[in-house]
Design a protein around this motif. Structure first.
Motif, PDB file in Angstrom:
ATOM      1  N   PHE A 154       5.204  25.334  -1.180  1.00 12.63           N
ATOM      2  CA  PHE A 154       3.516  24.549  -2.406  1.00 12.63           C
ATOM      3  C   PHE A 154       4.344  24.078  -3.627  1.00 12.63           C
ATOM      4  CE2 PHE A 154       1.476  28.495  -1.456  1.00 12.63           C
ATOM      5  CZ  PHE A 154       0.207  27.916  -1.107  1.00 12.63           C
ATOM      6  N   GLY A 155       5.870  23.835  -4.514  1.00 12.68           N
ATOM      7  CA  GLY A 155       5.716  23.232  -4.753  1.00 12.68           C
ATOM      8  C   GLY A 155       6.573  21.572  -3.900  1.00 12.68           C
ATOM      9  N   GLY A 156       7.428  21.633  -3.291  1.00 13.17           N
ATOM     10  CA  GLY A 156       7.158  20.710  -2.627  1.00 13.17           C
ATOM     11  C   GLY A 156       5.892  19.323  -1.944  1.00 13.17           C
ATOM     12  N   ALA A 157       5.311  20.286  -1.287  1.00 15.87           N
ATOM     13  CA  ALA A 157       3.921  19.809  -1.256  1.00 15.87           C
ATOM     14  C   ALA A 157       3.225  19.290  -2.163  1.00 15.87           C
ATOM     15  CB  ALA A 157       2.636  20.592  -0.303  1.00 15.87           C
ATOM     16  N   VAL A 158       3.613  19.766  -3.633  1.00 17.31           N
ATOM     17  CA  VAL A 158       2.723  18.483  -4.838  1.00 17.31           C
ATOM     18  C   VAL A 158       3.769  18.473  -4.976  1.00 17.31           C
ATOM     19  CG1 VAL A 158       1.764  19.646  -6.867  1.00 17.31           C
ATOM     20  CG2 VAL A 158       1.239  21.384  -5.257  1.00 17.31           C
ATOM     21  N   GLY A 165       1.205   9.317  -6.129  1.00 17.60           N
ATOM     22  CA  GLY A 165       0.776   8.811  -6.869  1.00 17.60           C
ATOM     23  C   GLY A 165      -0.932   9.778  -5.957  1.00 17.60           C
ATOM     24  N   LEU A 166      -0.615  10.958  -4.987  1.00 22.97           N
ATOM     25  CA  LEU A 166      -1.530  11.032  -4.137  1.00 22.97           C
ATOM     26  C   LEU A 166      -2.564  12.186  -5.024  1.00 22.97           C
ATOM     27  CD1 LEU A 166      -0.102  10.658  -0.507  1.00 22.97           C
ATOM     28  CD2 LEU A 166      -1.386   8.776  -2.123  1.00 22.97           C
ATOM     29  N   LEU A 167      -2.119  12.378  -5.894  1.00 22.78           N
ATOM     30  CA  LEU A 167      -2.258  13.896  -5.816  1.00 22.78           C
ATOM     31  C   LEU A 167      -4.354  13.709  -6.661  1.00 22.78           C
ATOM     32  CD1 LEU A 167      -1.981  16.399  -7.621  1.00 22.78           C
ATOM     33  CD2 LEU A 167      -1.555  16.664  -9.245  1.00 22.78           C
ATOM     34  N   PRO A 168      -4.864  12.357  -7.429  1.00 22.45           N
ATOM     35  CA  PRO A 168      -6.083  12.613  -7.391  1.00 22.45           C
ATOM     36  C   PRO A 168      -6.895  12.966  -5.951  1.00 22.45           C
ATOM     37  CG  PRO A 168      -5.023  10.516  -8.051  1.00 22.45           C
ATOM     38  CD  PRO A 168      -3.880  11.528  -7.853  1.00 22.45           C
ATOM     39  N   LEU A 169      -6.021  12.981  -5.327  1.00 20.06           N
ATOM     40  CA  LEU A 169      -6.708  12.926  -3.540  1.00 20.06           C
ATOM     41  C   LEU A 169      -7.100  14.882  -3.522  1.00 20.06           C
ATOM     42  CD1 LEU A 169      -4.450  10.823  -0.828  1.00 20.06           C
ATOM     43  CD2 LEU A 169      -7.272  10.371  -1.861  1.00 20.06           C
ATOM     44  N   ALA A 265     -20.169  11.789  -5.844  1.00 25.20           N
ATOM     45  CA  ALA A 265     -20.197  11.801  -7.478  1.00 25.20           C
ATOM     46  C   ALA A 265     -19.288  12.475  -7.713  1.00 25.20           C
ATOM     47  CB  ALA A 265     -21.772  11.363  -7.937  1.00 25.20           C
ATOM     48  N   MET A 266     -18.831  13.593  -7.144  1.00 21.60           N
ATOM     49  CA  MET A 266     -18.581  14.272  -8.336  1.00 21.60           C
ATOM     50  C   MET A 266     -16.756  14.095  -7.328  1.00 21.60           C
ATOM     51  SD  MET A 266     -20.195  16.872  -9.585  1.00 21.60           S
ATOM     52  CE  MET A 266     -18.845  17.618 -10.277  1.00 21.60           C
ATOM     53  N   ILE A 267     -16.711  14.013  -6.254  1.00 19.32           N
ATOM     54  CA  ILE A 267     -14.876  13.851  -5.700  1.00 19.32           C
ATOM     55  C   ILE A 267     -14.683  12.731  -7.185  1.00 19.32           C
ATOM     56  CG2 ILE A 267     -13.850  12.704  -4.038  1.00 19.32           C
ATOM     57  CD1 ILE A 267     -15.761  14.191  -2.066  1.00 19.32           C
ATOM     58  N   ALA A 268     -15.524  11.682  -7.306  1.00 19.63           N
ATOM     59  CA  ALA A 268     -15.087  10.213  -7.161  1.00 19.63           C
ATOM     60  C   ALA A 268     -14.336  10.228  -8.783  1.00 19.63           C
ATOM     61  CB  ALA A 268     -16.444   9.359  -7.314  1.00 19.63           C
ATOM     62  N   GLY A 269     -15.503  11.355  -9.458  1.00 21.69           N
ATOM     63  CA  GLY A 269     -15.677  11.312 -11.374  1.00 21.69           C
ATOM     64  C   GLY A 269     -14.546  12.489 -11.215  1.00 21.69           C
ATOM     65  N   GLY A 270     -14.001  13.892 -10.236  1.00 19.31           N
ATOM     66  CA  GLY A 270     -13.043  14.617 -10.716  1.00 19.31           C
ATOM     67  C   GLY A 270     -11.300  13.590  -9.995  1.00 19.31           C
ATOM     68  N   ALA A 271     -11.544  12.719  -9.252  1.00 20.97           N
ATOM     69  CA  ALA A 271     -10.025  11.557  -9.035  1.00 20.97           C
ATOM     70  C   ALA A 271      -9.884  11.010  -9.996  1.00 20.97           C
ATOM     71  CB  ALA A 271     -10.926  11.200  -7.356  1.00 20.97           C
ATOM     72  N   THR A 272     -11.364  10.202 -10.787  1.00 25.26           N
ATOM     73  CA  THR A 272     -10.922   9.388 -11.838  1.00 25.26           C
ATOM     74  C   THR A 272     -10.003  10.467 -12.643  1.00 25.26           C
ATOM     75  OG1 THR A 272     -12.543   8.158 -11.176  1.00 25.26           O
ATOM     76  CG2 THR A 272     -11.754   8.595 -13.696  1.00 25.26           C
ATOM     77  N   GLY A 273     -10.078  11.767 -13.049  1.00 28.45           N
ATOM     78  CA  GLY A 273     -10.005  12.392 -13.980  1.00 28.45           C
ATOM     79  C   GLY A 273      -8.793  13.039 -13.774  1.00 28.45           C
ATOM     80  N   VAL A 278      -2.180  11.278 -14.718  1.00 28.60           N
ATOM     81  CA  VAL A 278      -1.465  11.172 -14.298  1.00 28.60           C
ATOM     82  C   VAL A 278      -0.406   9.932 -14.638  1.00 28.60           C
ATOM     83  CG1 VAL A 278      -0.150   9.964 -12.146  1.00 28.60           C
ATOM     84  CG2 VAL A 278      -1.834  12.597 -11.497  1.00 28.60           C
ATOM     85  N   ILE A 279      -1.587   8.735 -15.287  1.00 28.72           N
ATOM     86  CA  ILE A 279      -1.213   7.861 -15.783  1.00 28.72           C
ATOM     87  C   ILE A 279      -0.483   7.824 -16.848  1.00 28.72           C
ATOM     88  CG2 ILE A 279      -1.788   5.703 -16.656  1.00 28.72           C
ATOM     89  CD1 ILE A 279      -3.127   5.462 -14.538  1.00 28.72           C
ATOM     90  N   PHE A 280      -1.520   9.284 -17.846  1.00 29.63           N
ATOM     91  CA  PHE A 280      -0.890   9.301 -19.124  1.00 29.63           C
ATOM     92  C   PHE A 280      -0.024  10.423 -18.868  1.00 29.63           C
ATOM     93  CE2 PHE A 280      -4.333   6.936 -19.829  1.00 29.63           C
ATOM     94  CZ  PHE A 280      -4.170   6.235 -21.548  1.00 29.63           C
ATOM     95  N   GLY A 281       0.532  11.033 -18.147  1.00 33.91           N
ATOM     96  CA  GLY A 281       0.986  12.375 -18.226  1.00 33.91           C
ATOM     97  C   GLY A 281       1.152  13.607 -18.750  1.00 33.91           C
ATOM     98  N   SER A 282      -0.309  13.196 -19.303  1.00 28.17           N
ATOM     99  CA  SER A 282      -0.849  14.585 -20.207  1.00 28.17           C
ATOM    100  C   SER A 282      -1.013  15.721 -19.287  1.00 28.17           C
ATOM    101  CB  SER A 282      -2.262  13.821 -20.366  1.00 28.17           C
ATOM    102  OG  SER A 282      -3.001  13.945 -19.130  1.00 28.17           O
ATOM    103  N   GLY A 283      -1.485  17.111 -19.484  1.00 23.03           N
ATOM    104  CA  GLY A 283      -1.825  18.586 -19.339  1.00 23.03           C
ATOM    105  C   GLY A 283      -2.420  18.800 -20.716  1.00 23.03           C
ATOM    106  N   LEU A 284      -1.940  20.562 -19.971  1.00 21.54           N
ATOM    107  CA  LEU A 284      -2.056  21.699 -21.414  1.00 21.54           C
ATOM    108  C   LEU A 284      -2.042  22.426 -20.814  1.00 21.54           C
ATOM    109  CD1 LEU A 284      -6.508  22.477 -19.759  1.00 21.54           C
ATOM    110  CD2 LEU A 284      -5.560  20.562 -21.795  1.00 21.54           C
ATOM    111  N   ARG A 285      -1.181  23.371 -22.176  1.00 21.12           N
ATOM    112  CA  ARG A 285      -0.618  24.234 -22.277  1.00 21.12           C
ATOM    113  C   ARG A 285      -0.508  25.410 -21.703  1.00 21.12           C
ATOM    114  NH1 ARG A 285      -1.525  22.801 -27.242  1.00 21.12           N
ATOM    115  NH2 ARG A 285      -2.407  24.342 -27.428  1.00 21.12           N
TER     116      ARG A 285
END
Length: 468
Positions: A154-158, A165-169, A265-273, A278-285
């Motif tokens: 799993f870790g390798g796939a992720v 740069g494919l995580l938005p997919l 629309a949901m896929i486009a919005g989800g991928a944008t988020g 990814v670009i900002f390197g942001s996340g939750l604790r």
């Protein structure tokens, strides 16, 4: 898939409070936290590496074989945890707990009913202890290696998705799966274990926000407020408030199911988020559960507020724009359908009580046999939308002067045969019927706003009069 996903999420959901507490401790006391404290920071590792996996294993074992199954499941999980002390063994616990309880259940069937009276407790305790001992050793030497291999795959796939740069997919899979009521399975069964492991290393994780981001749902509901028609437009403002601030994402699912093109629309919005994070390197604790904007901001890492806030805003904006195009393109047809639906509603109002709905045909029959006193709202996780539906019906019963009726909410997996009436989403009714075959079942499209509730109130009141 729904049943399996529900089982996974039901192991995690009861323990979300512990994840949240761990996130708070991490935020305050680690060296990069708000108030660094080396002594209290010592809590971080043991809670994540031991306490959380043990609690998950216990919960999973209890679901399979009661308290004894939970105890043995927690014991066997310790074999996996101790074998790999530096790894976050949430996945191992999710396997070890239910598996150990199931094996104990199957083995004890061999002598069920054959133990001499007075020796039941002795046999039960020693059988569970001996079997648990054997399985813990097996977990230490065998299962732990399997879990490490699965985690590495799993870790390798992720890692491949992240590095390229494919995580938005991932939104191509995540967003449709959410609408099919696999949201809890995806978030708590997949992303929470991955996110916890990543957060243990870096202090934050993007995985906690892939499914939980309230932005796409908010953008969809705003688009429906502006460009929708009929009941959808009328109910969207209330759904938006509960979705965005309350974190109950299930409320926007019926709107997508009613117009499947909106999934784009949901896929486009989800991928944008996801791309924004990814670009900002942001996340939750830690996990944001429920997925409210308040929970998201509360769990946001110190260096991630800009990225996380932008991910919510941009995902909502993109979803709104795509949904607006789809809704505008079909507005004329939607208006015609809304008018037809309104005419049907007038006809039904004129018929008044002389015409019963197909959904409640069985309810009237049940009412003739006795008063309905226990109503259960059932959904995949037993929280969120079903809790809101139960609140709505309680108010309607109170306003109608109907007393003596209990209205609760449960996960479908926890239905126990005591309900007189079960209300569930249309997509989940078949599962609810299998779990509670003797109850009357009512299907609804939207827990927050269903005309079936008024009929339920009327029929419950009449059932009580008939038994007096």
């Amino acid at each position: 898939m729904q049943r399996f996903g529900s089982f996974l999420s039901n192991m995690i959901l009861p323990n979300i409070a512990v994840f949240i507490a761990w996130g708070i401790i991490t935020a305050f006391f680690i060296p990069t936290g708000w108030t660094p404290n080396e002594t209290l920071a010592a809590l971080v590792g043991p809670i994540l590496l031991t306490l959380i996996p043990v609690l998950i294993a216990y919960t999973g074992g209890r679901m399979v074989y009661g308290v004894r199954g939970g105890a043995v499941g927690a014991l066997v999980a310790m074999g996996v945890i101790v074998a790999e002390p530096d790894r976050v063994m949430i996945l191992g616990a999710m396997i070890a707990g239910p598996l150990a309880a199931w094996l104990l259940k199957q083995i004890e069937k061999l002598w069920a009913g054959k133990v001499r009276h007075g020796f039941e407790m002795l046999v039960d305790n020693f059988s569970a202890g001996i079997i648990g001992f054997g399985m813990a050793i097996a977990a230490f030497f065998g299962l732990s290696k399997v879990v490490v291999w699965i985690s590495d795959v799993f870790g390798g796939a992720v890692g491949f998705l992240v590095d390229n740069g494919l995580l938005p997919l991932a939104s191509i899979i995540v967003e449709p799966a959410k609408v099919l009521f696999l949201n809890n399975a995806i978030n708590h069964g997949v992303f929470t274990p991955l996110g916890a492991e990543q957060a243990a290393e870096t202090g934050k994780s993007i995985f906690f926000l892939i499914e939980a981001n309230p932005g796409p749902g908010a953008g969809l509901l705003i688009a429906i407020m502006v460009f929708g028609v009929g009941a959808a437009r009328a109910t969207a403002p209330g759904a938006f408030i509960i979705h965005f601030f309350g974190g109950i994402h299930e409320l926007y699912f019926p709107y997508v199911i009613a117009k499947p093109m909106l999934i784009l629309a949901m896929i486009a919005g989800g991928a944008t988020g996801v791309l924004t994070n990814v670009i900002f390197g942001s996340g939750l604790r830690a996990p944001a559960s429920p997925g409210s904007i308040f929970a998201v901001l509360f769990q946001t890492a110190q260096d991630s507020y800009v990225g996380v806030i932008l991910s919510v805003v941009l995902s909502a904006s993109v979803t709104f724009l795509v949904a607006a195009v789809i809704l505008r393109a079909s507005r004329k047809r939607d208006l015609a359908e809304a008018d037809a639906a309104f005419s049907d509603a007038i006809a039904q109002t004129e018929a008044n009580k002389g015409k019963s709905s197909a959904a409640l045909a069985g309810l009237a029959a049940a009412a003739a046999g006795g008063a309905i006193s226990n109503i259960v709202f059932a959904c995949d996780a037993g929280m969120g939308s079903s809790a809101m539906g139960a609140t709505v019906l309680r108010k309607k019963l109170k306003d109608a002067g109907v007393t003596g009726v209990t209205v609760t909410n449960k996960a479908i997996a926890n239905l126990d045969g005591t309900a007189d009436l079960v209300i569930s989403q249309r997509q989940l009714t078949d599962r609810a019927k299998k779990a509670e075959p003797n109850a009357v079942h009512v299907s609804v499209d939207n827990f927050m706003n269903s005309p079936a509730y008024d009929e339920v109130v009327t029929t419950v009141a009449e059932s009580q009069k008939a038994t007096k």
